[in-house]
Scaffold this active site. Structure first.
Site: not given
Length: 300
Positions: A135, A163
């Site tokens: 992330y 992400k």
């Protein structure tokens, strides 16, 4: 190694009036996502109020999602702990409970140096032994996971997805050019989603999907099918709602939209408090305007 693609909702965590996990409401809301055709579920993320959940509560929410998913789609546990030690313990527990993998954040709130960040991710991957979505969200967490860092991390096969929430749309092209298909790239910014898909993103870790799952899935499927005019029409309608994801109050915003759109509740865990007064009225008006012009969805 599994690479996640498609629409993966970052689902909210539901609470009862006495601040316990609302199991029945989470089961209902998660099922709405599955019925709409999402491609996975991500629990206990920022939108899931991860910082307020005890580790055992995160595992309980994971088990709820796994029951609802029934093996039809992967369920990912978010690992967002303040220490690498805590992150490793949570990854171990998540793997034991049946998670398909993890969406992993740096060790927030500390703003780690690149070598510290990479060491954190390697430790969590080793502890959990399952695929990891990295992330990257420097605007929110102050730690930038750059393409150069990803180059260094590419030797670990458990790092399968990214992400991408840097807010820099150019990174989609840069990563696709640099890495090809080495990583699945999923956009994590709701109001940059279609732009990211147009540039080759493989999926969408979505927020407003929890209130409008069918529209979110339609945008993704139409974009991937090359039916961009149809996707753009829905996306333009959706945009005022998607903007609510890009806010320090995204949890309160999206939970209120859920309450209005799917009849859920907007209870949060303190210190968050559900929106009140003028701000509540402003968001209610946005939802009402969207509902009045809600588009018919094409088949796909």
């Amino acid at each position: 190694m599994t690479k996640w693609t498609g629409v993966l909702p970052a689902v909210t965590t539901k609470f009862t009036v006495d601040d316990q996990l609302d199991v029945a409401e989470m089961e209902r809301c998660f099922k709405l996502q599955l019925d709409a055709g999402v491609h996975g579920l991500i629990i206990a993320g920022s939108l899931g109020e991860a910082s307020t959940l005890d580790p055992d509560e995160k595992i309980e929410v994971l088990k709820i999602a796994l029951r609802v998913a029934g093996g039809k789609v992967p369920v990912l546990l978010t690992v967002a702990q303040g220490s690498t030690r805590g992150a490793c313990k949570l990854a171990e527990a998540g793997a034991k409970a049946g998670a398909a993998g993890f969406m992993v954040l740096p060790g927030i709130p500390y703003k780690s140096e690149p070598h510290e960040t990479i060491a954190h991710y390697r430790s969590v991957a080793k502890a959990g032994g399952l695929p990891v979505m990295i992330y990257s969200n420097a605007p929110a967490y102050g730690v930038d996971i750059t393409p150069a860092m990803l180059e260094e991390m590419a030797d670990e096969p458990l790092f399968t997805a990214i992400k991408e929430s840097s807010d820099d749309i150019r990174r989609i092209t840069e990563m696709k050019t640099r890495f090809g298909d080495r990583f699945a790239i999923l956009t994590g910014v709701d109001n940059l989603a279609l732009e990211s898909l147009a540039l080759g993103a493989d999926g969408w870790v979505a927020g407003l999907v929890v209130a409008y799952p069918k529209e979110t899935v339609a945008i993704y499927e139409l974009a991937k099918a090359g039916r961009m005019a149809e996707a753009i029409a829905i996306y333009r309608w959706f945009r005022p709602l998607l903007d609510l994801d890009v806010s320090a109050r995204l949890v309160q915003n999206i939970k209120l939209v859920e309450a209005l759109a799917i009849g859920s509740n907007d209870r949060c865990r303190a210190p968050r408090i559900a929106l009140q007064g003028a701000e509540r009225a402003r968001l209610t008006a946005i939802v009402q305007a969207a509902e009045a012009k809600r588009p018919a969805l094409p088949s796909f």
